[in-house]
Scaffold this motif. Structure first.
Motif, PDB file in Angstrom:
ATOM      1  N   ALA A 179     -26.765  -5.549 -31.708  1.00  0.00           N
ATOM      2  CA  ALA A 179     -26.264  -4.694 -32.575  1.00  0.00           C
ATOM      3  C   ALA A 179     -25.069  -5.225 -33.420  1.00  0.00           C
ATOM      4  O   ALA A 179     -24.558  -6.113 -32.768  1.00  0.00           O
ATOM      5  CB  ALA A 179     -25.910  -3.376 -31.781  1.00  0.00           C
ATOM      6  N   GLY A 180     -25.128  -4.930 -34.544  1.00  0.00           N
ATOM      7  CA  GLY A 180     -23.994  -5.243 -35.477  1.00  0.00           C
ATOM      8  C   GLY A 180     -23.824  -4.338 -36.530  1.00  0.00           C
ATOM      9  O   GLY A 180     -24.142  -3.228 -36.699  1.00  0.00           O
ATOM     10  N   THR A 181     -22.730  -4.451 -37.447  1.00  0.00           N
ATOM     11  CA  THR A 181     -22.722  -3.589 -38.750  1.00  0.00           C
ATOM     12  C   THR A 181     -23.187  -4.496 -39.866  1.00  0.00           C
ATOM     13  O   THR A 181     -23.243  -5.607 -40.096  1.00  0.00           O
ATOM     14  CB  THR A 181     -21.112  -3.359 -38.897  1.00  0.00           C
ATOM     15  OG1 THR A 181     -20.532  -4.661 -39.105  1.00  0.00           O
ATOM     16  CG2 THR A 181     -20.587  -2.637 -37.981  1.00  0.00           C
ATOM     17  N   PRO A 182     -23.857  -3.569 -40.724  1.00  0.00           N
ATOM     18  CA  PRO A 182     -24.438  -4.185 -41.958  1.00  0.00           C
ATOM     19  C   PRO A 182     -23.637  -5.097 -42.754  1.00  0.00           C
ATOM     20  O   PRO A 182     -22.532  -4.802 -42.736  1.00  0.00           O
ATOM     21  CB  PRO A 182     -24.993  -2.999 -42.881  1.00  0.00           C
ATOM     22  CG  PRO A 182     -25.127  -1.866 -41.743  1.00  0.00           C
ATOM     23  CD  PRO A 182     -23.966  -2.125 -40.683  1.00  0.00           C
ATOM     24  N   GLU A 204     -32.253   5.409 -41.625  1.00  0.00           N
ATOM     25  CA  GLU A 204     -31.480   4.193 -41.592  1.00  0.00           C
ATOM     26  C   GLU A 204     -30.592   3.889 -42.559  1.00  0.00           C
ATOM     27  O   GLU A 204     -29.548   3.244 -42.302  1.00  0.00           O
ATOM     28  CB  GLU A 204     -32.738   3.261 -41.874  1.00  0.00           C
ATOM     29  CG  GLU A 204     -33.667   2.838 -40.873  1.00  0.00           C
ATOM     30  CD  GLU A 204     -34.714   1.867 -41.489  1.00  0.00           C
ATOM     31  OE1 GLU A 204     -34.770   0.921 -42.116  1.00  0.00           O
ATOM     32  OE2 GLU A 204     -35.879   1.722 -40.591  1.00  0.00           O
ATOM     33  N   ARG A 205     -30.672   4.667 -43.860  1.00  0.00           N
ATOM     34  CA  ARG A 205     -29.799   4.586 -44.514  1.00  0.00           C
ATOM     35  C   ARG A 205     -28.281   5.144 -44.084  1.00  0.00           C
ATOM     36  O   ARG A 205     -27.328   4.901 -44.188  1.00  0.00           O
ATOM     37  CB  ARG A 205     -29.998   5.319 -45.999  1.00  0.00           C
ATOM     38  CG  ARG A 205     -30.968   4.372 -46.666  1.00  0.00           C
ATOM     39  CD  ARG A 205     -30.545   2.774 -46.897  1.00  0.00           C
ATOM     40  NE  ARG A 205     -31.715   1.999 -47.518  1.00  0.00           N
ATOM     41  CZ  ARG A 205     -32.321   1.199 -47.087  1.00  0.00           C
ATOM     42  NH1 ARG A 205     -32.375   1.041 -45.662  1.00  0.00           N
ATOM     43  NH2 ARG A 205     -33.111   0.585 -47.411  1.00  0.00           N
ATOM     44  N   VAL A 245     -24.616  -1.274 -34.926  1.00  0.00           N
ATOM     45  CA  VAL A 245     -25.940  -0.174 -34.732  1.00  0.00           C
ATOM     46  C   VAL A 245     -27.233  -1.302 -34.709  1.00  0.00           C
ATOM     47  O   VAL A 245     -26.927  -2.568 -35.232  1.00  0.00           O
ATOM     48  CB  VAL A 245     -26.166   0.485 -36.063  1.00  0.00           C
ATOM     49  CG1 VAL A 245     -25.023   1.701 -36.053  1.00  0.00           C
ATOM     50  CG2 VAL A 245     -26.240  -0.213 -37.140  1.00  0.00           C
ATOM     51  N   SER A 246     -28.214  -0.818 -34.245  1.00  0.00           N
ATOM     52  CA  SER A 246     -29.690  -1.514 -34.220  1.00  0.00           C
ATOM     53  C   SER A 246     -30.514  -0.560 -34.890  1.00  0.00           C
ATOM     54  O   SER A 246     -30.926   0.364 -34.331  1.00  0.00           O
ATOM     55  CB  SER A 246     -29.756  -1.977 -32.731  1.00  0.00           C
ATOM     56  OG  SER A 246     -30.844  -2.566 -32.804  1.00  0.00           O
ATOM     57  N   HIS A 299     -24.943   3.562 -43.395  1.00  0.00           N
ATOM     58  CA  HIS A 299     -23.649   4.251 -44.204  1.00  0.00           C
ATOM     59  C   HIS A 299     -22.369   4.201 -43.064  1.00  0.00           C
ATOM     60  O   HIS A 299     -21.236   3.920 -43.408  1.00  0.00           O
ATOM     61  CB  HIS A 299     -23.929   5.521 -44.933  1.00  0.00           C
ATOM     62  CG  HIS A 299     -22.632   6.211 -45.126  1.00  0.00           C
ATOM     63  ND1 HIS A 299     -21.885   5.750 -46.330  1.00  0.00           N
ATOM     64  CD2 HIS A 299     -21.975   7.147 -44.875  1.00  0.00           C
ATOM     65  CE1 HIS A 299     -20.798   6.395 -46.590  1.00  0.00           C
ATOM     66  NE2 HIS A 299     -20.983   7.539 -45.547  1.00  0.00           N
ATOM     67  N   PHE A 300     -22.717   5.157 -42.094  1.00  0.00           N
ATOM     68  CA  PHE A 300     -21.590   5.334 -41.125  1.00  0.00           C
ATOM     69  C   PHE A 300     -21.299   4.265 -40.199  1.00  0.00           C
ATOM     70  O   PHE A 300     -20.160   3.977 -39.725  1.00  0.00           O
ATOM     71  CB  PHE A 300     -22.029   6.601 -40.388  1.00  0.00           C
ATOM     72  CG  PHE A 300     -21.873   7.849 -41.030  1.00  0.00           C
ATOM     73  CD1 PHE A 300     -20.818   8.300 -41.115  1.00  0.00           C
ATOM     74  CD2 PHE A 300     -23.123   8.525 -41.324  1.00  0.00           C
ATOM     75  CE1 PHE A 300     -20.735   9.608 -41.885  1.00  0.00           C
ATOM     76  CE2 PHE A 300     -23.016   9.704 -42.326  1.00  0.00           C
ATOM     77  CZ  PHE A 300     -21.806  10.244 -42.393  1.00  0.00           C
ATOM     78  N   SER A 301     -22.419   3.248 -40.227  1.00  0.00           N
ATOM     79  CA  SER A 301     -21.768   1.980 -39.522  1.00  0.00           C
ATOM     80  C   SER A 301     -20.702   1.336 -40.230  1.00  0.00           C
ATOM     81  O   SER A 301     -19.567   0.689 -39.768  1.00  0.00           O
ATOM     82  CB  SER A 301     -23.145   1.099 -39.379  1.00  0.00           C
ATOM     83  OG  SER A 301     -22.762  -0.262 -38.902  1.00  0.00           O
ATOM     84  N   ARG A 302     -20.925   1.246 -41.574  1.00  0.00           N
ATOM     85  CA  ARG A 302     -20.054   0.519 -42.521  1.00  0.00           C
ATOM     86  C   ARG A 302     -18.623   1.272 -42.435  1.00  0.00           C
ATOM     87  O   ARG A 302     -17.406   0.667 -42.227  1.00  0.00           O
ATOM     88  CB  ARG A 302     -20.244   0.562 -43.908  1.00  0.00           C
ATOM     89  CG  ARG A 302     -21.311  -0.544 -44.262  1.00  0.00           C
ATOM     90  CD  ARG A 302     -21.698  -0.760 -45.835  1.00  0.00           C
ATOM     91  NE  ARG A 302     -22.876  -1.719 -45.825  1.00  0.00           N
ATOM     92  CZ  ARG A 302     -24.113  -1.212 -46.101  1.00  0.00           C
ATOM     93  NH1 ARG A 302     -24.365   0.119 -45.659  1.00  0.00           N
ATOM     94  NH2 ARG A 302     -25.139  -2.104 -46.153  1.00  0.00           N
TER      95      ARG A 302
END
Length: 91
Positions: free
Chosen positions: A88-91, A19-20, A33-34, A24-27
């Protein structure tokens, strides 16, 4: 979501690590991501149903000490995962 994660065991810790990495790569890349946590997905190779079936087949008593378990059929888990993509979204 506000509780600290303290997963028991290597597999559970590896799930948190996964998950981390997605976060990270979403940011970094702005990718949506979901993250979905399933309590238990049914797989006939292992898990609660496998343990029950193995005991029944062997004529052994079925362990009921846990009292309960959460399960979801793999098809339903797949359906929910696909539906989550719309959220889905970005953290």
């Amino acid at each position: 979501e506000d509780l600290p994660l303290d997963p028991p065991g290597e597999y559970a810790n590896s799930c948190v690590g996964r998950e981390r990495m997605f976060e990270h790569f979403s940011r970094v890349h702005g990718a949506r991501v979901s993250l979905i946590r399933l309590s238990y997905a049914i797989d006939m190779r292992y898990g609660v149903l496998h343990d029950v079936a193995r005991a029944v087949l062997a004529g052994e008593p079925v362990q009921v000490s846990s009292g309960h378990c959460n399960v979801i059929w793999q098809g339903d888990a797949n359906d929910i995962a696909l539906q989550s993509l719309a959220q889905a979204g970005t953290p």
